[in-house]
Design an enzyme around this catalytic site. Sequence first.
Site, PDB file in Angstrom:
ATOM      1  N   CYS A  29      14.236  29.023 -31.325  1.00  0.00           N
ATOM      2  CA  CYS A  29      15.635  28.640 -31.105  1.00  0.00           C
ATOM      3  C   CYS A  29      16.557  29.848 -31.000  1.00  0.00           C
ATOM      4  O   CYS A  29      16.561  30.700 -31.890  1.00  0.00           O
ATOM      5  CB  CYS A  29      16.076  27.742 -32.265  1.00  0.00           C
ATOM      6  SG  CYS A  29      17.838  27.360 -32.256  1.00  0.00           S
ATOM      7  N   TRP A  44      12.519  19.355 -36.999  1.00  0.00           N
ATOM      8  CA  TRP A  44      11.622  20.499 -37.061  1.00  0.00           C
ATOM      9  C   TRP A  44      10.627  20.285 -38.204  1.00  0.00           C
ATOM     10  O   TRP A  44      10.958  19.711 -39.229  1.00  0.00           O
ATOM     11  CB  TRP A  44      12.408  21.792 -37.302  1.00  0.00           C
ATOM     12  CG  TRP A  44      13.376  22.125 -36.213  1.00  0.00           C
ATOM     13  CD1 TRP A  44      14.682  21.751 -36.129  1.00  0.00           C
ATOM     14  CD2 TRP A  44      13.115  22.914 -35.053  1.00  0.00           C
ATOM     15  NE1 TRP A  44      15.251  22.251 -34.987  1.00  0.00           N
ATOM     16  CE2 TRP A  44      14.314  22.965 -34.305  1.00  0.00           C
ATOM     17  CE3 TRP A  44      11.982  23.576 -34.564  1.00  0.00           C
ATOM     18  CZ2 TRP A  44      14.419  23.659 -33.101  1.00  0.00           C
ATOM     19  CZ3 TRP A  44      12.077  24.276 -33.362  1.00  0.00           C
ATOM     20  CH2 TRP A  44      13.283  24.304 -32.639  1.00  0.00           C
ATOM     21  N   THR A  89      19.347  20.520 -37.064  1.00  0.00           N
ATOM     22  CA  THR A  89      19.289  21.778 -36.322  1.00  0.00           C
ATOM     23  C   THR A  89      18.930  22.965 -37.202  1.00  0.00           C
ATOM     24  O   THR A  89      19.065  22.933 -38.420  1.00  0.00           O
ATOM     25  CB  THR A  89      20.642  22.059 -35.639  1.00  0.00           C
ATOM     26  OG1 THR A  89      21.645  22.220 -36.661  1.00  0.00           O
ATOM     27  CG2 THR A  89      21.046  20.924 -34.707  1.00  0.00           C
ATOM     28  N   VAL A  90      18.454  24.014 -36.535  1.00  0.00           N
ATOM     29  CA  VAL A  90      18.278  25.326 -37.146  1.00  0.00           C
ATOM     30  C   VAL A  90      19.211  26.293 -36.430  1.00  0.00           C
ATOM     31  O   VAL A  90      19.518  26.087 -35.263  1.00  0.00           O
ATOM     32  CB  VAL A  90      16.812  25.820 -37.030  1.00  0.00           C
ATOM     33  CG1 VAL A  90      15.904  25.026 -37.939  1.00  0.00           C
ATOM     34  CG2 VAL A  90      16.303  25.774 -35.587  1.00  0.00           C
ATOM     35  N   TYR A 107      22.127  25.695 -21.012  1.00  0.00           N
ATOM     36  CA  TYR A 107      21.817  24.311 -21.368  1.00  0.00           C
ATOM     37  C   TYR A 107      22.563  23.331 -20.472  1.00  0.00           C
ATOM     38  O   TYR A 107      22.035  22.275 -20.112  1.00  0.00           O
ATOM     39  CB  TYR A 107      22.155  24.054 -22.837  1.00  0.00           C
ATOM     40  CG  TYR A 107      21.150  24.656 -23.793  1.00  0.00           C
ATOM     41  CD1 TYR A 107      20.067  23.920 -24.253  1.00  0.00           C
ATOM     42  CD2 TYR A 107      21.278  25.977 -24.219  1.00  0.00           C
ATOM     43  CE1 TYR A 107      19.141  24.472 -25.119  1.00  0.00           C
ATOM     44  CE2 TYR A 107      20.353  26.543 -25.077  1.00  0.00           C
ATOM     45  CZ  TYR A 107      19.277  25.791 -25.528  1.00  0.00           C
ATOM     46  OH  TYR A 107      18.358  26.347 -26.370  1.00  0.00           O
TER      47      TYR A 107
END
Length: 336
Positions: free
Chosen positions: A44, A77, A111-112, A175
């Site tokens: 990421c 994840w 998210t990370v 993106y």
Amino acid sequence: MSYVQRGAAYARDSRYITTRITADGRDGFVVEPGRYRLVVSRACPWAGRAVIVRRLLGLEKALPMAVAGPTHDGRSWRFDLDPGGRDPVLGIERLQEAYLARDPGYDRGITVPAIVDVPTGKVVTNDFAQITIDMSLEWAAYHREGAPALYPPALRAEIDAVNEAVYEEVNNGVYRAGFAGTQEAYSSAYGRLFAHLDRLTERLSASRYLVGDTITEADVRLFTTLVRFDAVYHGHFKCNRQKLAEMPVLWAYARDLFQTPGFGDTVDFDHIKRHYYLVHEDINPSGIVPCGPDLSGWLDPHGRAALGGRPFGDGTPPGPVAPEEAVPSGSSPLSP
């Protein structure tokens, strides 16, 4: 899981958990070495920023790190790189568990990067933009000797302005192109992306770094997109006017950073490619992960030192990567 909404432009869900970990604990969480766990994936780009800043500042012992695998499903994840598929400190299989421990009704992105409070097992924050700023400011008491000033007071306004434009047009721009649901949305994103890369080319033609004569937060934020450009964004996201390797100024700038301790030694190209090409099934339904591109060019001479500048200012480079945090062999031209 679908990433492209047909008939619509891509809009990122930016509803992050904005609780901060500060030196004075004003948000309820005080900086304390060893108390928190930084959860990342090397795939990421947003997490990649935190990995780089943490290493540059020498926060490895104060803020231990958990590395999730490169792929995830609709839930979250996974810690599938660890023995038994569980993070050895948090004891969980999925990052989702730490989000739900904080809020059982949590309905936003898992998210990370995310920082988890180890004693409670709850996520404190996933506000990726603030996390790295707070590493520079709030965690200063635990910086290594010789840590660089990545967010110096005199340059903060300019860094913030550069970061805002880079985020909108480049970091998120790739993106917007890759997840566009209409030709018009894609064409607009494509045009905006390359127009800004052209502006960055002009800026970096006469300056080694984006702001001032040393590495700052701004360089970290641009680097994590550039280092993924040829591997995934050029083909997978159709950002294909040119490869990074065909844009001489940006290619030399990216190689300069890649070869600087703290940058390239955190990059795992295998994880990057597996994430994008395997997770985005609606874009790449075959699940085939490309063999290329050739990574050897990242170590070619860049010639950027002729522009002057001092990478770490009055500071020093970070030492070698700890063995337990090294990128696996073969995943980077810098890995043994």
